[in-house]
Design a protein around this motif. Sequence first.
Motif, short mmCIF file in Angstrom:
data_model
loop_
_atom_site.label_atom_id
_atom_site.label_comp_id
_atom_site.label_asym_id
_atom_site.label_seq_id
_atom_site.Cartn_x
_atom_site.Cartn_y
_atom_site.Cartn_z
N ASN A 207 0.81 -1.22 0.00
CA ASN A 207 0.00 0.00 0.00
C ASN A 207 0.84 1.27 0.00
O ASN A 207 0.38 2.32 -0.42
CB ASN A 207 -0.94 0.01 1.21
N TYR A 208 2.09 1.18 0.45
CA TYR A 208 2.95 2.35 0.41
C TYR A 208 3.25 2.77 -1.03
O TYR A 208 3.51 3.95 -1.30
CB TYR A 208 4.26 2.06 1.16
N TRP B 13 -14.47 14.20 -12.71
CA TRP B 13 -14.32 12.77 -12.46
C TRP B 13 -13.71 12.03 -13.65
O TRP B 13 -13.06 11.00 -13.48
CB TRP B 13 -15.68 12.17 -12.10
N GLU B 14 -13.88 12.59 -14.87
CA GLU B 14 -13.29 11.94 -16.03
C GLU B 14 -11.77 12.00 -16.01
O GLU B 14 -11.10 11.20 -16.69
CB GLU B 14 -13.80 12.60 -17.32
N ARG B 15 -11.23 12.92 -15.22
CA ARG B 15 -9.79 13.07 -15.15
C ARG B 15 -9.16 12.15 -14.09
O ARG B 15 -7.94 12.04 -14.03
CB ARG B 15 -9.41 14.52 -14.84
N VAL B 16 -9.97 11.55 -13.27
CA VAL B 16 -9.44 10.63 -12.27
C VAL B 16 -8.93 9.40 -13.00
O VAL B 16 -9.67 8.72 -13.71
CB VAL B 16 -10.51 10.22 -11.24
N THR B 17 -7.67 9.12 -12.86
CA THR B 17 -7.04 8.06 -13.62
C THR B 17 -7.50 6.67 -13.18
O THR B 17 -7.98 6.49 -12.05
CB THR B 17 -5.51 8.13 -13.49
N ALA B 18 -7.33 5.71 -14.06
CA ALA B 18 -7.66 4.32 -13.72
C ALA B 18 -6.79 3.84 -12.56
O ALA B 18 -7.25 3.07 -11.71
CB ALA B 18 -7.45 3.43 -14.94
N GLU B 19 -5.53 4.31 -12.52
CA GLU B 19 -4.65 3.94 -11.41
C GLU B 19 -5.17 4.47 -10.08
O GLU B 19 -5.06 3.78 -9.05
CB GLU B 19 -3.24 4.48 -11.66
N ALA B 20 -5.75 5.68 -10.10
CA ALA B 20 -6.29 6.25 -8.86
C ALA B 20 -7.50 5.47 -8.38
O ALA B 20 -7.66 5.21 -7.18
CB ALA B 20 -6.65 7.72 -9.08
N TRP B 21 -8.38 5.07 -9.32
CA TRP B 21 -9.54 4.26 -8.94
C TRP B 21 -9.11 2.90 -8.41
O TRP B 21 -9.69 2.39 -7.44
CB TRP B 21 -10.47 4.07 -10.14
N TYR C 224 -8.38 -0.73 -3.94
CA TYR C 224 -7.40 -1.53 -3.20
C TYR C 224 -7.43 -1.14 -1.72
O TYR C 224 -7.42 -2.00 -0.83
CB TYR C 224 -6.02 -1.29 -3.79
N SER C 225 -7.48 0.16 -1.47
CA SER C 225 -7.48 0.65 -0.10
C SER C 225 -8.75 0.27 0.64
O SER C 225 -8.71 -0.07 1.84
CB SER C 225 -7.32 2.18 -0.10
N ILE C 226 -9.89 0.31 -0.04
CA ILE C 226 -11.16 -0.02 0.60
C ILE C 226 -11.26 -1.52 0.87
O ILE C 226 -11.48 -1.95 2.02
CB ILE C 226 -12.34 0.44 -0.28
N LEU C 227 -11.12 -2.32 -0.18
CA LEU C 227 -11.42 -3.75 -0.09
C LEU C 227 -10.30 -4.56 0.55
O LEU C 227 -10.57 -5.43 1.40
CB LEU C 227 -11.74 -4.30 -1.48
N THR D 219 -3.89 0.11 12.25
CA THR D 219 -4.59 0.67 11.10
C THR D 219 -3.66 1.52 10.25
O THR D 219 -4.07 2.14 9.29
CB THR D 219 -5.77 1.53 11.55
N GLN D 220 -2.35 1.63 10.60
CA GLN D 220 -1.47 2.54 9.92
C GLN D 220 -1.14 2.17 8.51
O GLN D 220 -0.82 3.03 7.68
CB GLN D 220 -0.16 2.68 10.69
N TYR D 221 -1.20 0.81 8.25
CA TYR D 221 -0.81 0.38 6.91
C TYR D 221 -1.99 0.23 5.99
O TYR D 221 -1.93 -0.43 4.99
CB TYR D 221 -0.04 -0.94 6.99
N ARG D 222 -3.14 0.84 6.37
CA ARG D 222 -4.33 0.66 5.56
C ARG D 222 -4.19 1.39 4.26
O ARG D 222 -3.69 2.45 4.17
CB ARG D 222 -5.55 1.14 6.31
#
Length: 307
Positions: free
Chosen positions: A20-21, A210-218, A223-226, A304-307
Amino acid sequence: MKKWSTELMLLGVVLVWGANYTVGKYGLTYLTSLQFNALRFLVSAPILLGLTLLWEGSIKMERTDLKRLLVVGTVGISLYQTLFMISVHYTSATNASLLISISPIFTGIFAVLAGQERFSVRVQAGSLIAFAGAAVVLLFGGNHQAQLYPHEWLGNLIGLIASVAFGWYPILAQPLLTKYSALRVTAWSSVVGAVSLLGASAWTFPGIVWERVTAEAWFSLGYSILLVTVYGLVAWYVGISRTGATKVMVYMYLIPLVAVWTAALVIGEQVHLQQIFGGLIIFVGLWLVKRQPQKKKEPVSIPTQYR
């Protein structure tokens, strides 16, 4: 078989949190740290509450505990997670992971100040050694990465402050953890964090294209949520329930190693002698602290720090 399945599950958490880092860096290619975390906890908090209800049959917390819960959620989720993401954005994954890894040192110091643990020469000596290692990382860890991270000094400083915030978190949460499970406290803390993060960043959302939000960002957000938040926390608490907190906490020391190798393989970060030396000093200090016999009122670490 059950033992091996638990160990594999915990190793999976180590891999997810360590990676995640690097993955987190992609989440900030367009979104700010406040926007990213607001979206993250708006989704993950209800999931964690649902899992708590499923496992424990209740999510209730007494009204008298709400004030402390607000403080715990603000420090452990809103403040820490925001500082964590800023640190990951401005400094290398190696430096960020090493600086965050000293949070148990701050927990030990705050535990003494709060009267939850007795003063220990060994713990304080370990703290000083770990601080020396952190100083090496802060002062000498970025000499070869100026082009890649021109504001690395800022990321290092914020990473250190994030480590202080996370070290303070279990001390604030300790009274709640004597009455409720760590999962229930974390779930409600995530709710508090989601509300406060949304309140701090809501005014910026109309400006997002929102169209500018990259696929990598999504991908980073999902990844962070799930994986980082939902899978990571649930698997961690299952591991604690099966093997105990002391044995599970050993896995925490593998996370910086995963973070370093992931950053090297994915984004080509180089690991330098100063960082290795500083990391070794930090882990010597942590070893001294963890060698201390457990106290009856030892605060429970909430990883929770490495979330």
